[in-house]
Design a protein around this motif. Sequence first.
Motif, short mmCIF file in Angstrom:
data_model
loop_
_atom_site.label_atom_id
_atom_site.label_comp_id
_atom_site.label_asym_id
_atom_site.label_seq_id
_atom_site.Cartn_x
_atom_site.Cartn_y
_atom_site.Cartn_z
N GLY A 128 31.58 39.87 27.37
CA GLY A 128 32.38 39.60 28.56
C GLY A 128 31.89 40.35 29.78
N GLU A 129 32.48 40.03 30.92
CA GLU A 129 32.12 40.68 32.18
C GLU A 129 33.36 41.33 32.79
OE1 GLU A 129 29.61 38.84 35.50
OE2 GLU A 129 31.65 38.78 36.29
N VAL A 130 33.23 42.61 33.12
CA VAL A 130 34.29 43.36 33.79
C VAL A 130 33.80 43.69 35.19
CG1 VAL A 130 35.67 45.48 33.79
CG2 VAL A 130 35.14 44.34 31.62
N ALA A 131 34.63 43.38 36.18
CA ALA A 131 34.26 43.64 37.58
C ALA A 131 35.29 44.56 38.22
CB ALA A 131 34.20 42.33 38.36
N PHE A 132 34.79 45.45 39.07
CA PHE A 132 35.64 46.39 39.81
C PHE A 132 35.34 46.22 41.30
CE2 PHE A 132 34.93 48.38 35.69
CZ PHE A 132 36.22 48.73 35.32
N PHE A 133 36.40 46.19 42.11
CA PHE A 133 36.21 46.05 43.55
C PHE A 133 37.46 46.51 44.28
CE2 PHE A 133 37.19 42.12 41.45
CZ PHE A 133 38.29 41.62 42.12
N PRO A 134 37.31 46.89 45.56
CA PRO A 134 38.48 47.27 46.34
C PRO A 134 39.37 46.05 46.57
CG PRO A 134 36.45 47.54 47.62
CD PRO A 134 36.07 47.02 46.27
N MET A 169 40.53 44.67 39.37
CA MET A 169 39.69 44.48 38.20
C MET A 169 39.76 43.02 37.79
SD MET A 169 40.85 47.89 36.10
CE MET A 169 42.61 47.55 36.32
N ALA A 170 38.67 42.53 37.22
CA ALA A 170 38.64 41.16 36.71
C ALA A 170 37.89 41.17 35.38
CB ALA A 170 37.94 40.24 37.70
N PHE A 171 38.32 40.29 34.50
CA PHE A 171 37.60 40.07 33.25
C PHE A 171 37.21 38.61 33.19
CE2 PHE A 171 37.36 39.12 28.67
CZ PHE A 171 36.28 39.94 28.38
N ASN A 172 35.92 38.37 33.04
CA ASN A 172 35.37 37.01 33.02
C ASN A 172 35.87 36.17 34.20
OD1 ASN A 172 33.79 37.52 30.79
ND2 ASN A 172 35.28 36.72 29.33
N HIS A 173 35.79 36.77 35.38
CA HIS A 173 36.09 36.12 36.66
C HIS A 173 37.57 35.81 36.88
CE1 HIS A 173 31.77 35.62 37.30
NE2 HIS A 173 31.73 35.31 36.02
N VAL A 174 38.45 36.45 36.12
CA VAL A 174 39.89 36.27 36.27
C VAL A 174 40.50 37.63 36.56
CG1 VAL A 174 42.03 35.55 35.15
CG2 VAL A 174 39.90 34.30 34.69
N MET A 175 41.27 37.72 37.65
CA MET A 175 41.94 38.97 37.97
C MET A 175 42.79 39.40 36.78
SD MET A 175 40.76 39.48 40.91
CE MET A 175 41.71 40.90 41.34
N CYS A 176 42.81 40.72 36.52
CA CYS A 176 43.53 41.17 35.33
C CYS A 176 44.12 42.55 35.53
CB CYS A 176 42.60 41.15 34.12
SG CYS A 176 41.28 42.39 34.20
N GLU A 177 44.89 42.96 34.55
CA GLU A 177 45.50 44.29 34.52
C GLU A 177 44.71 45.17 33.55
OE1 GLU A 177 47.98 45.18 36.51
OE2 GLU A 177 48.00 43.17 37.35
#
Length: 85
Positions: free
Chosen positions: A74-80, A57-65
């Motif tokens: 903001g932007e939340v991204a999900f990926f393998p 997961m990432a929030f605003n292009h930064v990997m996060c927990e």
Amino acid sequence: MNIQLRFFAGVREAVGTSGETVALPEGVATVGAVRDFLIARGGAWAEALAHERALRMAFNHVMCEADTPLAEGGEVAFFPPVTGG
């Protein structure tokens, strides 16, 4: 709160979209809570984002927990864990 969602690789294929804008319900204030909110949609969403699956997961292009707090717009991204070109 309104945020942008982005889905990549196998997650994108499973849910059938690369992204959307969503208005979050009251109480959804972390990246992990967004994941739970999407899992609650059921079907392909629940399967692709299940907690048993390895998922980054990432929030605003930064990997996060999962406990990372959200911010309006903001932007939340999900990926393998590994994505290919």
